[in-house]
Design a protein around this motif. Structure first.
Motif, PDB file in Angstrom:
ATOM      1  N   THR A  73      -9.883  21.995  30.871  1.00 57.81           N
ATOM      2  CA  THR A  73      -9.158  23.238  31.132  1.00 57.81           C
ATOM      3  C   THR A  73      -8.105  23.093  32.238  1.00 57.81           C
ATOM      4  O   THR A  73      -7.409  24.057  32.557  1.00 57.81           O
ATOM      5  CB  THR A  73     -10.141  24.338  31.552  1.00 57.81           C
ATOM      6  OG1 THR A  73     -10.892  23.880  32.692  1.00 57.81           O
ATOM      7  CG2 THR A  73     -11.083  24.687  30.411  1.00 57.81           C
ATOM      8  N   ALA A  74      -7.977  21.904  32.820  1.00 59.90           N
ATOM      9  CA  ALA A  74      -7.070  21.718  33.955  1.00 59.90           C
ATOM     10  C   ALA A  74      -5.610  21.704  33.512  1.00 59.90           C
ATOM     11  O   ALA A  74      -5.281  21.318  32.392  1.00 59.90           O
ATOM     12  CB  ALA A  74      -7.408  20.422  34.682  1.00 59.90           C
ATOM     13  N   VAL A  75      -4.736  22.108  34.428  1.00 59.04           N
ATOM     14  CA  VAL A  75      -3.289  22.072  34.208  1.00 59.04           C
ATOM     15  C   VAL A  75      -2.655  21.255  35.326  1.00 59.04           C
ATOM     16  O   VAL A  75      -2.901  21.509  36.515  1.00 59.04           O
ATOM     17  CB  VAL A  75      -2.688  23.488  34.194  1.00 59.04           C
ATOM     18  CG1 VAL A  75      -1.164  23.424  34.155  1.00 59.04           C
ATOM     19  CG2 VAL A  75      -3.200  24.285  33.004  1.00 59.04           C
ATOM     20  N   VAL A 160      -3.679  20.508  25.426  1.00 59.17           N
ATOM     21  CA  VAL A 160      -3.242  19.108  25.414  1.00 59.17           C
ATOM     22  C   VAL A 160      -2.083  18.956  26.408  1.00 59.17           C
ATOM     23  O   VAL A 160      -1.620  19.930  26.988  1.00 59.17           O
ATOM     24  CB  VAL A 160      -2.796  18.655  24.004  1.00 59.17           C
ATOM     25  CG1 VAL A 160      -3.968  18.676  23.030  1.00 59.17           C
ATOM     26  CG2 VAL A 160      -1.656  19.534  23.476  1.00 59.17           C
ATOM     27  N   LYS A 161      -1.639  17.712  26.574  1.00 60.32           N
ATOM     28  CA  LYS A 161      -0.498  17.404  27.447  1.00 60.32           C
ATOM     29  C   LYS A 161      -0.685  17.978  28.847  1.00 60.32           C
ATOM     30  O   LYS A 161       0.188  18.640  29.406  1.00 60.32           O
ATOM     31  CB  LYS A 161       0.809  17.890  26.822  1.00 60.32           C
ATOM     32  CG  LYS A 161       1.142  17.190  25.508  1.00 60.32           C
ATOM     33  CD  LYS A 161       2.468  17.621  24.928  1.00 60.32           C
ATOM     34  CE  LYS A 161       2.768  16.876  23.626  1.00 60.32           C
ATOM     35  NZ  LYS A 161       4.029  17.308  22.993  1.00 60.32           N
ATOM     36  N   SER A 162      -1.881  17.699  29.407  1.00 61.25           N
ATOM     37  CA  SER A 162      -2.211  18.117  30.774  1.00 61.25           C
ATOM     38  C   SER A 162      -2.069  19.620  30.969  1.00 61.25           C
ATOM     39  O   SER A 162      -1.702  20.103  32.040  1.00 61.25           O
ATOM     40  CB  SER A 162      -1.335  17.371  31.788  1.00 61.25           C
ATOM     41  OG  SER A 162      -1.537  15.990  31.711  1.00 61.25           O
ATOM     42  N   TRP A 164      -0.029  21.705  29.244  1.00 55.59           N
ATOM     43  CA  TRP A 164       1.284  22.280  28.981  1.00 55.59           C
ATOM     44  C   TRP A 164       1.576  22.448  27.488  1.00 55.59           C
ATOM     45  O   TRP A 164       2.727  22.678  27.096  1.00 55.59           O
ATOM     46  CB  TRP A 164       2.366  21.464  29.663  1.00 55.59           C
ATOM     47  CG  TRP A 164       2.300  21.693  31.139  1.00 55.59           C
ATOM     48  CD1 TRP A 164       1.700  20.903  32.071  1.00 55.59           C
ATOM     49  CD2 TRP A 164       2.801  22.825  31.842  1.00 55.59           C
ATOM     50  NE1 TRP A 164       1.788  21.461  33.314  1.00 55.59           N
ATOM     51  CE2 TRP A 164       2.475  22.651  33.210  1.00 55.59           C
ATOM     52  CE3 TRP A 164       3.498  23.973  31.468  1.00 55.59           C
ATOM     53  CZ2 TRP A 164       2.812  23.583  34.190  1.00 55.59           C
ATOM     54  CZ3 TRP A 164       3.838  24.898  32.446  1.00 55.59           C
ATOM     55  CH2 TRP A 164       3.500  24.696  33.789  1.00 55.59           C
ATOM     56  N   ALA A 165       0.547  22.387  26.668  1.00 48.05           N
ATOM     57  CA  ALA A 165       0.677  22.693  25.239  1.00 48.05           C
ATOM     58  C   ALA A 165      -0.726  22.980  24.706  1.00 48.05           C
ATOM     59  O   ALA A 165      -1.731  22.609  25.322  1.00 48.05           O
ATOM     60  CB  ALA A 165       1.303  21.536  24.477  1.00 48.05           C
ATOM     61  N   ARG A 166      -0.779  23.646  23.570  1.00 51.26           N
ATOM     62  CA  ARG A 166      -2.043  23.855  22.854  1.00 51.26           C
ATOM     63  C   ARG A 166      -1.801  23.475  21.398  1.00 51.26           C
ATOM     64  O   ARG A 166      -0.744  23.790  20.833  1.00 51.26           O
ATOM     65  CB  ARG A 166      -2.537  25.298  22.962  1.00 51.26           C
ATOM     66  CG  ARG A 166      -2.904  25.700  24.389  1.00 51.26           C
ATOM     67  CD  ARG A 166      -3.586  27.060  24.449  1.00 51.26           C
ATOM     68  NE  ARG A 166      -4.930  27.027  23.894  1.00 51.26           N
ATOM     69  CZ  ARG A 166      -6.030  26.766  24.602  1.00 51.26           C
ATOM     70  NH1 ARG A 166      -5.938  26.500  25.914  1.00 51.26           N
ATOM     71  NH2 ARG A 166      -7.219  26.759  24.035  1.00 51.26           N
ATOM     72  N   VAL A 167      -2.767  22.796  20.801  1.00 46.62           N
ATOM     73  CA  VAL A 167      -2.624  22.330  19.428  1.00 46.62           C
ATOM     74  C   VAL A 167      -3.725  22.931  18.569  1.00 46.62           C
ATOM     75  O   VAL A 167      -4.886  23.036  18.988  1.00 46.62           O
ATOM     76  CB  VAL A 167      -2.648  20.783  19.355  1.00 46.62           C
ATOM     77  CG1 VAL A 167      -3.978  20.232  19.838  1.00 46.62           C
ATOM     78  CG2 VAL A 167      -2.319  20.298  17.954  1.00 46.62           C
ATOM     79  N   CYS A 168      -3.350  23.350  17.370  1.00 45.80           N
ATOM     80  CA  CYS A 168      -4.303  23.974  16.454  1.00 45.80           C
ATOM     81  C   CYS A 168      -5.293  22.938  15.935  1.00 45.80           C
ATOM     82  O   CYS A 168      -4.903  21.840  15.513  1.00 45.80           O
ATOM     83  CB  CYS A 168      -3.556  24.625  15.292  1.00 45.80           C
ATOM     84  SG  CYS A 168      -4.636  25.377  14.052  1.00 45.80           S
ATOM     85  N   GLU A 174       1.650  23.040  17.238  1.00 46.51           N
ATOM     86  CA  GLU A 174       1.659  23.047  18.699  1.00 46.51           C
ATOM     87  C   GLU A 174       2.372  24.284  19.242  1.00 46.51           C
ATOM     88  O   GLU A 174       3.392  24.708  18.703  1.00 46.51           O
ATOM     89  CB  GLU A 174       2.352  21.793  19.254  1.00 46.51           C
ATOM     90  CG  GLU A 174       1.458  20.574  19.285  1.00 46.51           C
ATOM     91  CD  GLU A 174       2.052  19.449  20.118  1.00 46.51           C
ATOM     92  OE1 GLU A 174       1.334  18.450  20.326  1.00 46.51           O
ATOM     93  OE2 GLU A 174       3.215  19.554  20.541  1.00 46.51           O
ATOM     94  N   GLU A 175       1.808  24.853  20.287  1.00 45.80           N
ATOM     95  CA  GLU A 175       2.430  25.974  20.987  1.00 45.80           C
ATOM     96  C   GLU A 175       2.636  25.577  22.441  1.00 45.80           C
ATOM     97  O   GLU A 175       1.856  24.810  23.006  1.00 45.80           O
ATOM     98  CB  GLU A 175       1.521  27.212  20.933  1.00 45.80           C
ATOM     99  CG  GLU A 175       1.410  27.856  19.560  1.00 45.80           C
ATOM    100  CD  GLU A 175       2.569  28.785  19.253  1.00 45.80           C
ATOM    101  OE1 GLU A 175       3.352  29.087  20.170  1.00 45.80           O
ATOM    102  OE2 GLU A 175       2.685  29.212  18.087  1.00 45.80           O
ATOM    103  N   TYR A 176       3.689  26.130  23.046  1.00 46.65           N
ATOM    104  CA  TYR A 176       4.015  25.840  24.438  1.00 46.65           C
ATOM    105  C   TYR A 176       4.083  27.149  25.220  1.00 46.65           C
ATOM    106  O   TYR A 176       4.278  28.225  24.636  1.00 46.65           O
ATOM    107  CB  TYR A 176       5.350  25.096  24.523  1.00 46.65           C
ATOM    108  CG  TYR A 176       5.306  23.742  23.860  1.00 46.65           C
ATOM    109  CD1 TYR A 176       4.967  22.611  24.592  1.00 46.65           C
ATOM    110  CD2 TYR A 176       5.564  23.605  22.495  1.00 46.65           C
ATOM    111  CE1 TYR A 176       4.897  21.361  23.976  1.00 46.65           C
ATOM    112  CE2 TYR A 176       5.493  22.369  21.876  1.00 46.65           C
ATOM    113  CZ  TYR A 176       5.162  21.245  22.624  1.00 46.65           C
ATOM    114  OH  TYR A 176       5.084  20.019  22.011  1.00 46.65           O
ATOM    115  N   PRO A 177       3.926  27.080  26.538  1.00 46.32           N
ATOM    116  CA  PRO A 177       3.962  28.309  27.339  1.00 46.32           C
ATOM    117  C   PRO A 177       5.234  29.105  27.100  1.00 46.32           C
ATOM    118  O   PRO A 177       6.331  28.548  27.039  1.00 46.32           O
ATOM    119  CB  PRO A 177       3.893  27.781  28.783  1.00 46.32           C
ATOM    120  CG  PRO A 177       3.162  26.492  28.669  1.00 46.32           C
ATOM    121  CD  PRO A 177       3.620  25.895  27.367  1.00 46.32           C
TER     122      PRO A 177
END
Length: 322
Positions: A73-75, A160-162, A164-168, A174-177
């Motif tokens: 859950t870290a960013v 994902v990507k530390s 900075w993205a979420r993947v289905c 992929e979605e980004y902030p």
């Protein structure tokens, strides 16, 4: 002759010092090497974190306290001088922790002891590094809380990507902030170079006496300048000219980017506050604004925007102009 006024320094939440370039977020080897010396901010679900020194310093913790690697859950908030900074959300079952409430218009008594405080309460007090880290963390976690399911197929998503993205998990979309563009405009009367009076308004639901400059969200297919003209006409019924850009600031409540402008309007034009949006609107002289900034509460019916907002920087910069 004095020229058109500019912002006297960056808005409080626009300050940052860490390197937040995208390639580091996917560099697993470098992140693993940085982890032992990394620092972590813990953020609760209301966007608060621990601060000390009367709200001027963030309380971060050694990364190894959170495990051998960044939690799922870290960013990653950025890197500075060989130290990576991460944000971690407080677990849901820990959110009953006793905290000090801090609302947009109602601030706690600041002490030397650690307190859980809101970005709006301490954003203007933090140093450049702290302001940038906390602003990024609040924005990122607000997005994560609302992006747990895929916008295309509705399936759960993973970070994902530390962070900075979420993947289905099903269709791999992929979605980004996301950031919503909004304009905020200081309107003055155009007398001389920088005017003698400023147009301020009190939003519906705001405390009595609390005033700020006008703002609104940009619509699809609309330019920033067109939005300025439309919003001001809709909110107070006046037409503006000489629209000019001043600066911008993230406002992660939950995901706005405030784009600041100044414009002029005819002070003799009748003010018509929008029903349900604007409780009151009025013209205020530079002398009154200066006094209200120097001694909050000293001018009757005039409490101004808090220091963490770009509105404060806009109003104070205009007040110092001549």
């Amino acid at each position: 002759m004095t020229g058109p006024f500019e912002l006297l320094g960056p808005p409080a939440l626009s300050r940052f010092t860490v390197d937040r370039r995208e390639p580091l977020r996917a560099d697993t080897e470098r992140l693993a090497a940085l982890w032992p010396k990394s620092r972590v901010l813990v953020i609760d679900k209301r966007g608060r974190t621990l601060v000390v020194d009367k709200g001027s310093r963030l309380v971060d913790q050694p990364a190894p306290d959170f495990g051998d690697a960044p939690p799922a859950t870290a960013v990653l908030l950025g890197e500075q001088d060989g130290v990576a900074y991460w944000g971690v959300p407080l677990a849901d079952d820990e959110t009953d922790v006793q905290v000090t409430a801090a609302r947009a218009w109602q601030f706690p008594e600041l002490t030397e002891e650690p307190q859980w405080l809101d970005l709006r309460a301490v954003g203007a007090l933090l140093d450049d590094t702290g302001a940038g880290l906390l602003t990024s963390a609040v924005a990122a976690f607000a997005w994560h809380r609302n992006a747990k399911f895929c916008a295309r197929c509705g399936s759960p998503t993973d970070s994902v990507k530390s962070g900075w993205a979420r993947v289905c998990t099903k269709c791999s979309h992929e979605e980004y902030p996301r950031t919503d563009a909004a304009v905020i405009c200081l309107v003055h009367d155009g007398v001389g170079v920088n005017g003698e009076n400023v147009l301020l308004a009190r939003g519906a639901g705001w405390p009595e006496g609390r005033y700020s400059v006008l703002a609104g969200f940009v619509e699809a297919g609309e330019s920033l300048e067109a939005c300025v003209a439309r919003e001001i006409e809709e909110e107070v019924g006046v037409n503006v000219t000489s629209i000019r850009y001043l600066g911008s600031q993230p406002w992660p409540f939950p995901r706005s980017l405030m784009v600041g402008f100044t414009a002029t309007a005819d002070r003799t034009e009748k003010l018509v506050p929008a029903d349900g949006e604007i409780a009151q609107a009025k013209w205020v002289s530079r002398a009154q604004v200066r006094q209200a900034l120097a001694e909050p509460g000293s001018v009757e019916d005039l409490l101004l925007a808090p220091g963490a907002s770009i509105a404060y920087r806009m109003i104070s910069s205009w007040a110092e102009a001549s």
